[in-house]
Design an enzyme around this catalytic site. Structure first.
Site, PDB file in Angstrom:
ATOM      1  NE  ARG A 194      37.678  49.441  32.707  1.00 32.41           N
ATOM      2  CZ  ARG A 194      37.740  49.197  33.548  1.00 32.41           C
ATOM      3  NH1 ARG A 194      36.418  49.697  34.550  1.00 32.41           N
ATOM      4  NH2 ARG A 194      38.583  48.501  34.428  1.00 32.41           N
ATOM      5  CE  LYS A 212      34.244  42.993  50.238  1.00 32.06           C
ATOM      6  NZ  LYS A 212      35.305  44.147  49.056  1.00 32.06           N
ATOM      7  CB  ALA A 269      28.140  51.459  57.990  1.00 33.15           C
ATOM      8  N   GLY A 301      38.152  52.357  47.099  1.00 29.86           N
ATOM      9  CA  GLY A 301      39.452  51.865  47.470  1.00 29.86           C
ATOM     10  C   GLY A 301      39.078  51.246  48.795  1.00 29.86           C
ATOM     11  N   GLY A 360      37.379  48.912  49.521  1.00 27.95           N
ATOM     12  CA  GLY A 360      37.035  47.258  49.162  1.00 27.95           C
ATOM     13  C   GLY A 360      37.802  46.490  49.355  1.00 27.95           C
ATOM     14  CG  ASP A 361      40.062  47.852  45.344  1.00 29.55           C
ATOM     15  OD1 ASP A 361      39.242  47.083  44.991  1.00 29.55           O
ATOM     16  OD2 ASP A 361      40.720  49.184  45.464  1.00 29.55           O
TER      17      ASP A 361
END
Length: 387
Positions: free
Chosen positions: A119, A236, A239, A302, A304-305
């Protein structure tokens, strides 16, 4: 909704997401990148993932980004648009390529997980305040950003500073910290992320992420003490679950976006008073904790998104904070139980039914692969038995 005019205002969408999206290559079988013989093509990008999930959940969403004038750029625009996301403001760069990356099938939290990014110098790294349509970015009830964009280049950082700066009538600014140490070229990345987070209205950050980036230990309350400005802070805890802190209605240490009394985002461009200068934070509001679900994990990429998308969806629908967290967990569970960076969220009625479970049923619910396709009229005991 608190303000029905927001939904019907001309050219205003529910959520605009800005950031780099890349073509991702997923291995055809487990193993080291050196040993995997073939890969399947997909798409990935923190902000575009959020836009895609929100569009799949029935919201109007726009992704603003920059891709190369190449086949990979064509694929990204077509694939993201295929989710129902507005991609009409994506710029094409004839001189820079679209970013791509390869990853292994293992859990990214393990030492065996490998990711190879290509990238550097990508089209997205050339995003700047002068190189995007700022009006299109601000024409949403929510503008979702992440710390990944800030790390791509100095121009990208300038763009995020422009978007998080105080200004009259800006949309609610949602910011996912997304600390990626490998992307930053200097040691000031954590400071930059903290500054950007302080300019946002809604912030998502992992408890472990806050420790790694800012050295904050001692739990979510300590993180809130270090980051008192946002109207809403979601910490967050993996778990274990997630905690949401919210200022009382009408108060915000650095107030900015036009929101209802309960924090529901309103249509942009109608505020008459700019955000005040930073002031001492109000007394801490009570925290709301919701435990995560028991999930049979297929892949963590993905998740978290997806959590952010679920929380934003419930915020746009003016649901209580507890339900916003639960919808975050449910949408994350959809991602955790499917391969790839993107997974279809549960149908709204299905998610609403699960989010309404009593505490005992919620804490005993177990979700496995395929649970989002379950008949929404079946009882929660079916999901609890999902293998």
């Amino acid at each position: 909704m608190t303000a029905t005019g927001a939904r019907n205002a001309p050219d205003v969408v529910d959520v605009v997401a800005l950031g780099e999206s890349m073509v991702t290559f997923l291995p055809s079988r487990p193993g080291r990148l050196a040993d995997v013989p073939s890969f399947d093509r997909g798409i990935g990008g923190a902000e575009s993932n959020v836009a895609c999930v929100l569009a799949a959940a029935g919201h109007t969403a726009r992704w603003v980004g920059r891709v190369g004038a190449d086949g990979f750029g064509d694929h990204l625009v077509e694939a993201i648009g295929g989710y129902g996301v507005d991609v009409s403001h994506v710029r094409r760069d004839p001189r820079r390529p679209t970013g791509i990356y390869f990853r292994t099938a293992g859990d990214r939290s393990t030492d065996a997980h490998e990711v190879a990014y290509y990238r550097a110098g990508s089209a997205a790294s050339a995003m700047s305040p002068a190189g995007v349509d700022l009006d299109a970015l601000r024409a949403g009830r929510v503008l979702h950003l992440s710390g990944i964009t800030a790390a791509l280049s100095s121009d990208c950082l300038d763009l995020l500073r422009e978007l998080t700066a105080p200004r009259p009538g800006r949309p609610l600014i949602s910011f996912d910290v997304n600390h990626r140490p490998g992307l930053w070229r200097d040691i000031h990345g954590p400071e930059v992320l903290l500054d950007l987070a302080r300019g946002a209205d809604l912030v998502f950050v992992g408890e472990d992420e806050a420790e790694e980036a800012w050295g904050i230990t001692g739990g979510p309350t300590r993180i809130r003490q270090a980051l008192p400005e946002p109207q809403t802070l979601v910490v967050k805890q993996g778990a274990r679950g997630a905690v949401a802190f919210r200022h009382p209605a009408g108060s915000r240490a650095a107030g900015a976006a036009r929101v209802g009394a309960d924090g529901t985002p309103q249509a942009p461009g109608r505020a008459t008073t700019p955000r005040p200068a930073p002031a001492p934070a109000p007394a801490p509001a009570p925290a709301t904790f919701e435990p995560a679900l028991h999930v049979d994990v297929v892949a963590t990429t993905g998740a978290g998104d997806a959590f952010a998308a679920g929380f934003l969806s419930a915020t746009l629908r003016d649901l209580p904070v507890r339900d916003r967290l639960r919808h975050g967990h449910l949408t994350a569970a959809a991602a955790l139980t499917a391969p790839g960076d993107l997974a279809a969220p549960p149908a709204r009625a299905h998610a609403d039914r699960l989010a309404a479970l009593d505490d005992t049923a919620w804490e005993t619910l177990r979700l496995g692969p395929g649970w989002t396709r379950a008949d929404e009229h079946e009882g929660p005991e079916k999901e609890a038995r999902t293998p």
